[in-house]
Design an enzyme around this catalytic site. Structure first.
Site, mmCIF file in Angstrom:
data_model
loop_
_atom_site.group_PDB
_atom_site.id
_atom_site.type_symbol
_atom_site.label_atom_id
_atom_site.label_comp_id
_atom_site.label_asym_id
_atom_site.label_seq_id
_atom_site.Cartn_x
_atom_site.Cartn_y
_atom_site.Cartn_z
ATOM 1 N N ASP A 1 37.835 -13.223 13.322
ATOM 2 C CA ASP A 1 37.419 -13.542 14.684
ATOM 3 C C ASP A 1 36.341 -14.632 14.695
ATOM 4 O O ASP A 1 35.541 -14.725 13.761
ATOM 5 C CB ASP A 1 36.879 -12.258 15.337
ATOM 6 C CG ASP A 1 36.801 -12.375 16.845
ATOM 7 O OD1 ASP A 1 37.352 -13.339 17.411
ATOM 8 O OD2 ASP A 1 36.169 -11.500 17.462
ATOM 9 N N ASN B 1 47.512 -11.759 22.198
ATOM 10 C CA ASN B 1 47.144 -13.180 22.144
ATOM 11 C C ASN B 1 48.067 -14.100 22.958
ATOM 12 O O ASN B 1 47.726 -15.254 23.216
ATOM 13 C CB ASN B 1 47.067 -13.688 20.693
ATOM 14 C CG ASN B 1 45.836 -13.210 19.951
ATOM 15 O OD1 ASN B 1 45.838 -13.072 18.732
ATOM 16 N ND2 ASN B 1 44.751 -12.949 20.673
HETATM 17 C C1 FPP Z 1 40.407 -15.117 16.544
HETATM 18 O O1 FPP Z 1 39.407 -16.035 16.892
HETATM 19 C C2 FPP Z 1 41.420 -15.770 15.760
HETATM 20 C C3 FPP Z 1 42.726 -15.853 16.080
HETATM 21 C C4 FPP Z 1 43.347 -15.274 17.285
HETATM 22 C C5 FPP Z 1 43.654 -16.597 15.223
HETATM 23 C C6 FPP Z 1 43.508 -16.344 13.748
HETATM 24 C C7 FPP Z 1 44.151 -17.448 13.093
HETATM 25 C C8 FPP Z 1 43.672 -18.116 12.055
HETATM 26 C C9 FPP Z 1 42.481 -17.765 11.269
HETATM 27 C C10 FPP Z 1 44.429 -19.308 11.697
HETATM 28 C C11 FPP Z 1 45.110 -19.310 10.436
HETATM 29 C C12 FPP Z 1 45.868 -18.127 10.035
HETATM 30 C C13 FPP Z 1 46.860 -18.232 9.147
HETATM 31 C C14 FPP Z 1 47.550 -17.043 8.658
HETATM 32 C C15 FPP Z 1 47.281 -19.532 8.656
HETATM 33 P P1 FPP Z 1 39.192 -16.349 18.424
HETATM 34 O O2 FPP Z 1 40.040 -17.500 18.773
HETATM 35 O O3 FPP Z 1 39.427 -15.117 19.239
HETATM 36 O O4 FPP Z 1 37.687 -16.738 18.454
HETATM 37 P P2 FPP Z 1 36.665 -16.482 19.633
HETATM 38 O O5 FPP Z 1 36.499 -14.989 19.739
HETATM 39 O O6 FPP Z 1 35.433 -17.160 19.167
HETATM 40 O O7 FPP Z 1 37.241 -17.083 20.868
#
Ligand code: FPP
Length: 241
Positions: A19, A67
């Site tokens: 996250d 998501n």
């Molecule tokens: C949460 O951060 C993250 C995600 C929903 C996506 C996770 C994906 C990756 C780490 C990319 C790569 C993965 C692979 C397997 C190649 P957020 O967007 O919710 O962050 P925030 O809470 O700060 O908005």
């Protein structure tokens, strides 16, 4: 056998809620996808760190069933990132002895991505050094619901009766049926929530919530979080003498 309180062995299966990508990008005045790309580079680093840390199973939460509610631009960008990650990383993952699996519902994912996922699973299926499981369109409740549907179908067909339905049988219908339960679940970015991740499987897991945003979560910090685990005593509901 209860675990010896002095036993410092590290976790065999670590699950991570990655996250903080969006906030990391916003802090830099960049679009959220910039954070996801930085996050993908950390995935590579953490997977590579697993053998040295004695972590045999790593499960990462890449995209949840919730998501899809993000903007179309972010969802499309993430899907493109997953496709690119598979295409670019397949060879290195194979060479490093990583066996890749995907969990989650593939029905809603586009055909091209699903075919890349299937091929990567097949391509790495002979590997055994690290078992990397990527949760993509995954939700714990959704997984248990799909498992219950399949179980009900077996009962309908007469291959099982309602009396066969116990925790062990249900586990066999989960996406994770070939994996051990996670020993440790890490969530980055300072949020202390489970967010529908491995709900059934984490019944006895330890949790570590760290403030670092995922794109800043280094192999050194991973090692330091793992070192806390060895000092704990897990009772699995029992009382130690
Ligand atoms: C949460 O951060 C993250 C995600 C929903 C996506 C996770 C994906 C990756 C780490 C990319 C790569 C993965 C692979 C397997 C190649 P957020 O967007 O919710 O962050 P925030 O809470 O700060 O908005």
């Amino acid at each position: 056998m209860p675990k010896d309180a002095n036993d410092k062995t590290g976790p065999n299966h670590v699950a991570i809620i990655m996250d903080g990508n969006g906030r990391w990008a916003t802090q830099r005045g960049r679009p959220r996808l910039f954070g996801h790309h930085a996050g993908a580079r950390r995935v590579r680093e953490i997977v590579r760190a697993c053998p040295d840390e004695g972590v045999k199973y790593l499960t990462i939460f890449a995209f949840s069933t919730e998501n899809w509610k993000r903007t179309q631009t972010e969802v499309a960008g993430l899907m493109a990132l997953f496709r690119r990650y598979i295409e670019r990383e397949a060879k290195a993952l194979f060479d490093e002895g990583v066996r890749v699996r995907f969990i989650g519902d593939r029905m809603k994912l586009d055909d091209k991505l699903v075919s890349l996922m299937d091929n990567l699973e097949l391509y790495t299926s002979g590997n055994d050094k690290v078992h990397l499981t990527i949760a993509l369109n995954y939700g714990g409740r959704d997984e248990v619901t799909r498992a219950a549907q399949r179980l009900a179908f077996e009962v309908e067909k007469g291959t099982l009766t309602h009396k066969d339905v116990d925790a062990e049988t249900l586990s066999k219908f989960l996406d994770t049926h070939v994996l051990p339960d996670p020993d440790l679940v890490i969530r980055t970015s300072g949020e202390a929530r489970i967010s529908n991740f491995l709900l059934w499987q984490s019944a006895y897991a330890e949790y570590e919530f760290v403030d670092t945003l995922w794109p800043d979560f280094s192999a050194a910090e991973f090692a330091s979080v793992l070192s806390n685990y060895g000092g704990r005593e897990r009772r699995f509901g029992a009382v130690l003498a």
